[in-house]
Design a protein around this motif. Structure first.
Motif, PDB file in Angstrom:
ATOM      1  N   PHE A   1     -18.325   3.178   5.387  1.00  0.00           N
ATOM      2  CA  PHE A   1     -18.904   4.515   5.357  1.00  0.00           C
ATOM      3  C   PHE A   1     -19.110   5.084   3.971  1.00  0.00           C
ATOM      4  O   PHE A   1     -18.167   5.244   3.192  1.00  0.00           O
ATOM      5  N   MET A   2     -20.353   5.402   3.692  1.00  0.00           N
ATOM      6  CA  MET A   2     -20.698   6.311   2.606  1.00  0.00           C
ATOM      7  C   MET A   2     -21.855   7.156   3.112  1.00  0.00           C
ATOM      8  O   MET A   2     -22.925   6.622   3.459  1.00  0.00           O
TER       9      MET A   2
ATOM     10  N   TYR B   1     -15.638  -2.815  -5.632  1.00  0.00           N
ATOM     11  CA  TYR B   1     -15.570  -2.391  -4.225  1.00  0.00           C
ATOM     12  C   TYR B   1     -16.693  -1.423  -3.889  1.00  0.00           C
ATOM     13  O   TYR B   1     -16.992  -0.509  -4.669  1.00  0.00           O
TER      14      TYR B   1
ATOM     15  N   GLN C   1       0.772   7.920  10.452  1.00  0.00           N
ATOM     16  CA  GLN C   1      -0.044   8.304   9.298  1.00  0.00           C
ATOM     17  C   GLN C   1      -0.768   9.630   9.528  1.00  0.00           C
ATOM     18  O   GLN C   1      -1.104  10.331   8.586  1.00  0.00           O
TER      19      GLN C   1
ATOM     20  N   ILE D   1     -11.392  -5.172  -1.364  1.00  0.00           N
ATOM     21  CA  ILE D   1     -10.059  -4.591  -1.589  1.00  0.00           C
ATOM     22  C   ILE D   1      -9.055  -5.170  -0.576  1.00  0.00           C
ATOM     23  O   ILE D   1      -7.874  -5.350  -0.904  1.00  0.00           O
ATOM     24  N   VAL D   2      -9.515  -5.483   0.606  1.00  0.00           N
ATOM     25  CA  VAL D   2      -8.640  -6.071   1.625  1.00  0.00           C
ATOM     26  C   VAL D   2      -8.301  -7.514   1.251  1.00  0.00           C
ATOM     27  O   VAL D   2      -7.145  -7.937   1.353  1.00  0.00           O
TER      28      VAL D   2
ATOM     29  N   TYR E   1      -8.033  15.180  -1.357  1.00  0.00           N
ATOM     30  CA  TYR E   1      -8.920  14.744  -2.449  1.00  0.00           C
ATOM     31  C   TYR E   1     -10.221  14.144  -1.918  1.00  0.00           C
ATOM     32  O   TYR E   1     -11.248  14.156  -2.599  1.00  0.00           O
TER      33      TYR E   1
ATOM     34  N   ASN F   1     -24.261   5.203  -4.448  1.00  0.00           N
ATOM     35  CA  ASN F   1     -23.095   6.007  -4.834  1.00  0.00           C
ATOM     36  C   ASN F   1     -23.213   7.362  -4.164  1.00  0.00           C
ATOM     37  O   ASN F   1     -24.267   7.715  -3.601  1.00  0.00           O
TER      38      ASN F   1
ATOM     39  N   GLN G   1       0.824  -1.208   0.000  1.00  0.00           N
ATOM     40  CA  GLN G   1       0.000   0.000   0.000  1.00  0.00           C
ATOM     41  C   GLN G   1       0.862   1.263   0.000  1.00  0.00           C
ATOM     42  O   GLN G   1       0.581   2.210  -0.734  1.00  0.00           O
TER      43      GLN G   1
ATOM     44  N   MET H   1      -6.411  12.386   2.656  1.00  0.00           N
ATOM     45  CA  MET H   1      -5.829  13.455   1.832  1.00  0.00           C
ATOM     46  C   MET H   1      -6.930  14.384   1.338  1.00  0.00           C
ATOM     47  O   MET H   1      -8.096  13.995   1.261  1.00  0.00           O
TER      48      MET H   1
ATOM     49  N   PHE I   1      -5.218   2.241  -6.006  1.00  0.00           N
ATOM     50  CA  PHE I   1      -6.138   1.408  -5.214  1.00  0.00           C
ATOM     51  C   PHE I   1      -7.590   1.618  -5.640  1.00  0.00           C
ATOM     52  O   PHE I   1      -8.376   0.671  -5.655  1.00  0.00           O
ATOM     53  N   ASN I   2      -7.937   2.851  -5.949  1.00  0.00           N
ATOM     54  CA  ASN I   2      -9.333   3.110  -6.306  1.00  0.00           C
ATOM     55  C   ASN I   2      -9.661   2.564  -7.683  1.00  0.00           C
ATOM     56  O   ASN I   2     -10.791   2.119  -7.928  1.00  0.00           O
TER      57      ASN I   2
ATOM     58  N   PRO J   1     -18.089   0.563  -0.049  1.00  0.00           N
ATOM     59  CA  PRO J   1     -17.879   0.572   1.405  1.00  0.00           C
ATOM     60  C   PRO J   1     -18.903  -0.278   2.157  1.00  0.00           C
ATOM     61  O   PRO J   1     -18.598  -0.814   3.228  1.00  0.00           O
ATOM     62  N   LEU J   2     -20.113  -0.415   1.585  1.00  0.00           N
ATOM     63  CA  LEU J   2     -21.174  -1.144   2.303  1.00  0.00           C
ATOM     64  C   LEU J   2     -21.300  -2.591   1.856  1.00  0.00           C
ATOM     65  O   LEU J   2     -22.409  -3.131   1.787  1.00  0.00           O
TER      66      LEU J   2
ATOM     67  N   LEU K   1      -1.797  13.090   5.122  1.00  0.00           N
ATOM     68  CA  LEU K   1      -1.454  11.835   4.443  1.00  0.00           C
ATOM     69  C   LEU K   1      -2.444  10.728   4.769  1.00  0.00           C
ATOM     70  O   LEU K   1      -2.362   9.635   4.214  1.00  0.00           O
TER      71      LEU K   1
ATOM     72  N   THR L   1     -10.238   2.227   2.961  1.00  0.00           N
ATOM     73  CA  THR L   1     -10.651   0.973   3.594  1.00  0.00           C
ATOM     74  C   THR L   1      -9.455   0.042   3.781  1.00  0.00           C
ATOM     75  O   THR L   1      -9.309  -0.601   4.827  1.00  0.00           O
ATOM     76  N   ALA L   2      -8.570  -0.006   2.795  1.00  0.00           N
ATOM     77  CA  ALA L   2      -7.363  -0.833   2.929  1.00  0.00           C
ATOM     78  C   ALA L   2      -6.430  -0.253   3.990  1.00  0.00           C
ATOM     79  O   ALA L   2      -5.863  -0.984   4.811  1.00  0.00           O
ATOM     80  N   ALA L   3      -6.269   1.074   3.992  1.00  0.00           N
ATOM     81  CA  ALA L   3      -5.381   1.715   4.973  1.00  0.00           C
ATOM     82  C   ALA L   3      -5.899   1.492   6.393  1.00  0.00           C
ATOM     83  O   ALA L   3      -5.123   1.247   7.325  1.00  0.00           O
TER      84      ALA L   3
ATOM     85  N   SER M   1     -15.647   6.097   2.444  1.00  0.00           N
ATOM     86  CA  SER M   1     -14.370   5.402   2.569  1.00  0.00           C
ATOM     87  C   SER M   1     -14.086   4.722   1.236  1.00  0.00           C
ATOM     88  O   SER M   1     -14.738   3.736   0.875  1.00  0.00           O
ATOM     89  N   ASP M   2     -13.127   5.260   0.485  1.00  0.00           N
ATOM     90  CA  ASP M   2     -12.800   4.653  -0.805  1.00  0.00           C
ATOM     91  C   ASP M   2     -11.920   3.419  -0.601  1.00  0.00           C
ATOM     92  O   ASP M   2     -11.570   3.075   0.537  1.00  0.00           O
ATOM     93  N   ALA M   3     -11.584   2.738  -1.685  1.00  0.00           N
ATOM     94  CA  ALA M   3     -10.816   1.483  -1.578  1.00  0.00           C
ATOM     95  C   ALA M   3      -9.483   1.726  -0.864  1.00  0.00           C
ATOM     96  O   ALA M   3      -9.039   0.923  -0.031  1.00  0.00           O
ATOM     97  N   TRP M   4      -8.835   2.845  -1.180  1.00  0.00           N
ATOM     98  CA  TRP M   4      -7.566   3.190  -0.533  1.00  0.00           C
ATOM     99  C   TRP M   4      -7.731   3.300   0.983  1.00  0.00           C
ATOM    100  O   TRP M   4      -6.957   2.746   1.763  1.00  0.00           O
TER     101      TRP M   4
END
Lengths: 396, 396
Positions: free
Chosen positions: B316-317, A269, B253, A286-287, B349, B323, A252, B347, A260-261, A271-272, B344, B212-214, B207-210
């Motif tokens: 989380f969304m 992917y 982080q 993704i995990v 974005y 979407n 990562q 971020m 990742f996205n 979130p829910l 970090l 959720t993985a983080a 929570s995007d894929a990045w």
């Protein structure tokens, strides 16, 4: 483009590159073995019967002055280019820039790379290394944590012995990405008479407090694994969970949200996702992807070796002086730094610091950033973007 | 400045701020208890005898229309401002902007905050929460992993019940940093008639894929700890090593190279420290600092609670739709996003995505970045930089 990058990555950091032109057939190469009866580490300890593997592409000329050394990254081996067999799934990681007519032209240069001490991929048939998983000749058992701490300079010293065994007394250039960049600049600082040209890709001149702490985060999951047993696990189950966790973190940090996205889109992917909503023990898509990739890579790796590589990178200041200015004073090389703009692991400020210090010391140094959205892995997967810069620099 | 930031951090994320004006004496506040006989989660499970703590600053007016809800971050509690006793070492984390005459003026607003479900600091005397460490009334034993998965929307639903118990039917605003930003935008999406103003600090709309993985990387060290025992450790040794490892990762982080390298200077950090050079089991000064800080914080925390908070953030969304466009369609609030430029962890974005989606949906949304070198923690430690913006927005 998006799909191509994902495909590149799926091929396990092989040398496919979106920017590379159509390639000629790959080089073939063979792993060679180098042995030293005894080696004394920077820390003052002795390693008996040290062995490392090396491989090369192109031919050493009669004057033995056309050698370019490629120093490899943390999770890599000396397999920088070419294939061992024509039917290998993929060539070495920098095949896009190493080969006949390529940026590092094997019609012109003798290109050589050496497996690091404590190489991570110790159970890969094409890797020869000496590290904690090696049998200690004095005890007949694996070293485990009794293996001496080794440093980037130790890697360099062993490479120097390999080159000297071939009659090489000076390089044309040394080039490496990431941990390889540390070795490259170490060469330039410690053996300046050997190094007229140095290229640091996604690199650093030292390990600052941030980097040393970040590297420690890679080691921690291994030490937490109950199978790790203070490094003495060679008779039982290996700490695979801890090793895989470490690789998940490394992967990562070496990539980016954009990657990742995009990967998330391919996995649908959301979130829910139902599994993780219904059960704390279920994981998001993704995990699962990250975990399964890590476990697959872990199969050829040794957990203690990862700890020793982490330590080698933490213990790094090129030239091993009191500070970077003093450390880089002896450098004679023309230097080129190629960090990646989106790198989250060794951010561009690291390369910039070394570059600026060289300029302040009155040295010849250049700096250019790899663009693109792959973060640290720009320097591995998309190095061809800088092929022309590298080619020109080698003739400068 | 450098030393001041380090001091702020040493005070454990208390509300000191380099940009804050001289403060009047702190408010005093008291933890209150709120109970529900039964609560049904978003995932459809029932929690009996749910309890959470809350605290407030300022007075609810007769019309009960002057309430501002502060939603707290991952490792925080409802102690957003003030002190419990005049001799407390530090006030709540956002004391720089909450109080009489401050940006969130307690002479004007009734400011309230609620401890989250599965609050991390469950062993803090001033925290009241219900989570896996709570005794399950059906069994007389701690829930462990039998506790239902809870979501950001569950946190919001419990907060709504607390507010309703006080007779509040509509907020003046909801404001929160990080995980608190998720709750704030969730409020705006799920209960639009309650929320005329929403401020997201160092935040995200999903929570995007990045991410959720983080977040998963924070959970992994806990599950690796041999004492974790699938979450059933309440009769034995707690997984302190895993919890501390998780906190080390979170801390790094949430900060930046600039902060770590400044901290390194204070520790006389050098990559070639003798201990780690001589022994693989020794650590660098910066690692010891990070480790000891994490262990100190871990004393009031529960490892399973961390796993449940990670999951809440992963799931989380805002608005829980298919979407983000659809999810945010119902929002009526004027929105303000305040990400940190150097963050970090979440971020900029992330906040920008939610902000732009609101604009695309025809909503009133503003965006401004916190400057400075503290990364994610800009939104906690240096929030006073945006005090004027927040104050003006609350009157808009």
């Amino acid at each position: 483009m998006a799909r191509t990058l994902a495909l590149c990555f799926a091929l396990m950091l092989s040398a496919c590159s979106v920017a590379a032109p159509a390639q000629a057939e790959s080089l073939l190469t063979t792993k060679q073995r180098f042995s030293m009866p005894s080696y004394k580490t920077v820390g003052g300890r002795t390693i008996k019967q040290l062995q490392v593997g090396w491989e090369s592409y192109g031919k050493l000329n009669a004057a033995k002055d056309n050698a370019i050394l490629i120093t490899h990254y943390f999770s890599a081996t000396s397999h920088a280019a070419g294939k061992y067999h024509p039917d290998d799934a993929a060539p070495g990681y920098w095949d896009a820039i190493i080969g006949p007519g390529k940026a590092i032209d094997t019609n012109r240069y003798f290109v050589i790379s050496v497996d690091s001490l404590a190489n991570l991929n110790v159970y890969d048939d094409n890797v020869i290394t000496t590290g904690p998983a090696t049998i200690n000749p004095d005890t007949g058992k694996p070293y485990g944590l009794s293996f001496p701490v080794v440093t980037i300079k130790d890697f360099v010293n062993v490479q120097k012995a390999v080159l000297e065994s071939l009659g090489v007394k000076k390089l044309h250039a040394v080039i490496g990405p990431s941990m390889g960049s540390m070795q490259a600049i170490e060469w330039a600082a410690s053996y300046p008479e050997w190094v007229p040209r140095m290229i640091s890709v996604i690199g650093a001149g030292d390990s600052d407090a941030w980097t040393t702490a970040a590297l420690e985060q890679w080691a921690i999951p291994i030490r937490l694994d109950k199978n790790w047993a203070n490094g003495d696990y060679y008779q039982g189950d290996a700490p695979v969970d801890g090793l895989a966790a470490s690789l998940m973190l490394i992967t990562q940090q070496a990539l980016t949200p954009a990657f990742f996205n995009q990967q998330g889109e391919q996995l649908d992917y959301h979130p829910l996702e139902t599994g993780p909503l219904n059960s704390i023990t279920q994981q998001h898509s993704i995990v699962k992807w990250l975990d399964s990739r890590a476990r697959s890579r872990a199969a050829k790796m040794d957990a203690n070796h990862l700890l020793y590589l982490v330590r080698a990178c933490q213990l790094f200041m090129a030239g091993y002086g009191d500070n970077l200015k003093q450390s880089l004073a002896a450098v004679e090389a023309k230097s080129l730094f190629l960090p990646a703009s989106t790198d989250l692991l060794l951010m561009p400020y690291m390369a910039e610091k070394a570059h600026k210090q060289l300029l302040e010391n009155g040295k010849d140094s250049r700096y250019s950033e790899l663009s693109g959205q792959l973060g640290h892995l720009e320097g591995v997967l998309r190095i061809a973007e800088q092929a022309d810069t590298i080619q020109a620099f080698l003739q400068y």
